[in-house]
Design an enzyme around this catalytic site. Structure first.
Site, PDB file in Angstrom:
ATOM      1  N   GLY A  47      -2.072  -4.398   6.018  1.00 11.56           N
ATOM      2  CA  GLY A  47      -3.438  -5.984   6.222  1.00 11.56           C
ATOM      3  C   GLY A  47      -3.072  -6.651   4.865  1.00 11.56           C
ATOM      4  O   GLY A  47      -3.588  -7.638   5.001  1.00 11.56           O
ATOM      5  N   HIS A  57      -6.880   1.376   8.683  1.00 10.52           N
ATOM      6  CA  HIS A  57      -8.524   0.727   7.452  1.00 10.52           C
ATOM      7  C   HIS A  57      -9.747   1.480   7.492  1.00 10.52           C
ATOM      8  O   HIS A  57      -9.270   1.969   8.957  1.00 10.52           O
ATOM      9  CB  HIS A  57      -8.923  -0.752   7.992  1.00 10.52           C
ATOM     10  CG  HIS A  57      -8.228  -1.486   7.693  1.00 10.52           C
ATOM     11  ND1 HIS A  57      -6.689  -1.631   6.571  1.00 10.52           N
ATOM     12  CD2 HIS A  57      -8.292  -3.072   7.384  1.00 10.52           C
ATOM     13  CE1 HIS A  57      -5.956  -2.711   6.364  1.00 10.52           C
ATOM     14  NE2 HIS A  57      -6.776  -4.078   6.129  1.00 10.52           N
ATOM     15  N   GLN A  77      -9.033  -0.302   2.614  1.00 11.08           N
ATOM     16  CA  GLN A  77      -8.515  -0.490   3.397  1.00 11.08           C
ATOM     17  C   GLN A  77      -6.738  -0.682   2.543  1.00 11.08           C
ATOM     18  O   GLN A  77      -6.219  -0.324   1.710  1.00 11.08           O
ATOM     19  CB  GLN A  77      -8.189  -2.394   3.154  1.00 11.08           C
ATOM     20  CG  GLN A  77     -10.004  -2.784   4.315  1.00 11.08           C
ATOM     21  CD  GLN A  77     -10.264  -3.894   4.261  1.00 11.08           C
ATOM     22  OE1 GLN A  77     -11.231  -4.428   3.467  1.00 11.08           O
ATOM     23  NE2 GLN A  77      -8.601  -5.103   4.646  1.00 11.08           N
ATOM     24  N   ARG A 120      -8.628  -2.401  -1.479  1.00  8.41           N
ATOM     25  CA  ARG A 120      -7.186  -1.847  -1.194  1.00  8.41           C
ATOM     26  C   ARG A 120      -7.431  -0.175  -2.019  1.00  8.41           C
ATOM     27  O   ARG A 120      -7.318  -0.536  -2.990  1.00  8.41           O
ATOM     28  CB  ARG A 120      -6.208  -2.884  -1.410  1.00  8.41           C
ATOM     29  CG  ARG A 120      -4.916  -2.533  -0.927  1.00  8.41           C
ATOM     30  CD  ARG A 120      -4.748  -3.224   0.521  1.00  8.41           C
ATOM     31  NE  ARG A 120      -5.032  -4.915   0.577  1.00  8.41           N
ATOM     32  CZ  ARG A 120      -4.768  -4.947   0.707  1.00  8.41           C
ATOM     33  NH1 ARG A 120      -5.714  -4.565   2.593  1.00  8.41           N
ATOM     34  NH2 ARG A 120      -5.409  -6.985   1.747  1.00  8.41           N
ATOM     35  N   CYS A 158      -9.175  -7.511  11.041  1.00  8.68           N
ATOM     36  CA  CYS A 158      -9.124  -6.304  11.492  1.00  8.68           C
ATOM     37  C   CYS A 158     -10.128  -4.940  10.558  1.00  8.68           C
ATOM     38  O   CYS A 158     -10.525  -4.509  11.960  1.00  8.68           O
ATOM     39  CB  CYS A 158      -7.520  -5.340  10.895  1.00  8.68           C
ATOM     40  SG  CYS A 158      -7.511  -6.451   8.994  1.00  8.68           S
ATOM     41  N   GLN A 160      -5.112  -0.673  12.014  1.00 10.69           N
ATOM     42  CA  GLN A 160      -5.350  -1.945  11.764  1.00 10.69           C
ATOM     43  C   GLN A 160      -4.446  -2.752  12.194  1.00 10.69           C
ATOM     44  O   GLN A 160      -4.404  -4.412  12.526  1.00 10.69           O
ATOM     45  CB  GLN A 160      -5.511  -2.589  10.330  1.00 10.69           C
ATOM     46  CG  GLN A 160      -4.483  -3.384   9.495  1.00 10.69           C
ATOM     47  CD  GLN A 160      -3.526  -4.090   8.962  1.00 10.69           C
ATOM     48  OE1 GLN A 160      -2.298  -4.206   9.571  1.00 10.69           O
ATOM     49  NE2 GLN A 160      -4.694  -5.081   9.215  1.00 10.69           N
TER      50      GLN A 160
HETATM   51  N1  HSE Z   1      -7.923  -8.898   5.730  1.00 12.73           N
HETATM   52  C1  HSE Z   1      -7.117  -8.026   6.434  1.00 12.73           C
HETATM   53  C2  HSE Z   1      -6.537  -6.847   4.680  1.00 12.73           C
HETATM   54  C3  HSE Z   1      -6.148  -7.538   7.415  1.00 12.73           C
HETATM   55  O1  HSE Z   1      -5.871  -8.184   4.381  1.00 12.73           O
HETATM   56  O2  HSE Z   1      -6.823  -5.589   5.121  1.00 12.73           O
HETATM   57  C4  HSE Z   1      -5.983  -8.413   8.016  1.00 12.73           C
HETATM   58  O3  HSE Z   1      -6.808  -8.790   9.086  1.00 12.73           O
END
Ligand code: HSE
Length: 368
Positions: free
Chosen positions: A166, A272, A162, A265, A135, A348
């Protein structure tokens, strides 16, 4: 009529996919057939004015009858079923949201506003596995592919912000539970409480063993987590590793462009964001850069680098639930005229997950 088997439609990405297919009236172009790993035989939801029993997502014969299969079921399902189905002679398209097949040589990562030519060539040459990208990578490229198209990018360093989605649906719930736990500290009830009391109570609530962290493993609300996915080599996380390999695979560039950064995160729900430092191949005038980004695709919203427009348009709160990909804070850096800084955001679950799959079905049907 072409049959499209859909697996994992009850999950978060799958639900967004069906929602988008309904909204765009896609079912006029194909017959959707819903599969389930656990509830085969029970009636599915109404689609195309019909309610059909769910088919068994582990039944290779039933899957094999589909012209195409779209899976949002996750990587474990893909690993179990895809290989076995191909071994059994399945020749239809496999369109997948999971990452397991992404880097396979005979799979293409799909993001058609960016790599439609790669997709068309692959279809012509008989490629049958079309996989949605990570994403963060897809959202970055939706925002800035024009810079690559012009050959202006020497390297990129990304700092990501993010969203909880996700990590999964349970993580979104946990984020909200954490917010609730924080908001319920006694000092938060009165606007006249001493600010340091409020701060102490919040910190203490977040460090309390009762604070809900079973999904994230740490507080996210009121904090952040600078680690996404598992560790790989050289101190990178897998999310950071994907930035380089997937960007280069999606674009299919003649020269590899290094992409690296720190993936973090934060407490957003489903959009995101990322701050990009871009080393340009030459001193491209800012006006040319702005105009290339603005005109790159119908979903980019070029946000002028001023406070009012940034607050109004350039945030998860502004673009969640929409296909808009705002790009703003675009400026040359003090590091030198070949260094560009910008900020971009995107949902996302839409461009980051469901939308490229939905569009791939239409592309394969010649409807897009
Ligand atoms: N890996 C991404 C995330 C989500 O953890 O935000 C999927 O693409």
């Amino acid at each position: 009529m072409t049959t499209v088997g859909i697996v994992g439609w009850r999950g978060m990405v799958g639900s967004v996919l069906l929602e988008r297919m309904r909204a765009e009236n896609d079912f006029q172009h194909f017959e959707p057939v819903l599969f389930s790993t656990s509830q085969a035989g029970t009636p599915g939801p109404e689609l195309n004015g019909k309610t059909e029993p769910l088919r068994d997502a582990n039944d290779l014969k039933a899957l094999g009858e589909m012209d195409m299969i779209v899976s949002c079921q996750g990587g474990d399902y893909t690993k179990e079923v895809h290989g076995a189905l191909r071994k059994a002679g399945y020749k239809g398209l496999w369109i997948d949201a999971a990452s397991s097949l992404r880097m396979e040589e005979n799979a293409v990562i799909i993001l058609d506003p960016v790599n439609r030519k790669v997709i068309d060539r692959a279809l012509e040459s008989g490629v049958r596995d079309f996989i949605g990208g990570n994403c963060t990578v897809s959202l970055m490229l939706m925002g800035i592919h024009s810079l690559f198209d012009n050959g202006w990018v020497e390297w990129i360093s990304a700092s990501t912000y993010q969203a909880a989605s996700g990590a999964g649906a349970k993580n979104m719930r946990e984020l909200v539970a954490q917010m609730g736990a924080i908001a319920s500290v006694p000092a938060a009830r009165s606007a006249s409480s001493a600010i340091l009391d409020l701060d102490r109570e919040v910190a203490s609530r977040m460090r309390n063993p009762e604070f809900p962290t079973s999904e994230f493993g740490a507080p996210l609300a009121g904090s952040l987590i600078p680690w996404i996915d598992r560790g790989v080599d050289a101190g990178q996380t897998r999310e950071e590793w994907k930035g380089h390999v997937e960007t280069n695979k999606i674009l299919g560039l003649p020269r590899e462009v290094p992409v690296d950064g720190v993936c973090v995160r934060i407490g957003a729900m489903r959009s995101h964001s990322q701050a990009l430092t871009i080393k340009l191949t030459r001193d491209v005038p800012l006006a040319e850069i702005e105009s290339a980004i603005s005109g790159s695709n119908p979903w980019v919203d070029f946000v002028p680098n001023d406070k009012a427009e940034t607050l109004r348009r350039l945030s998860p709160a502004a673009c969640s639930g929409t296909l808009t990909v705002p790009v703003g804070r675009v400026r040359k850096m003090k590091l030198g005229p070949e260094y560009l800084s910008l900020f971009t955001v995107g949902d996302q679950l839409l461009w980051g997950a469901a939308e490229p799959l939905r569009r791939m079905v239409l592309i394969a049907l010649g409807k897009l």
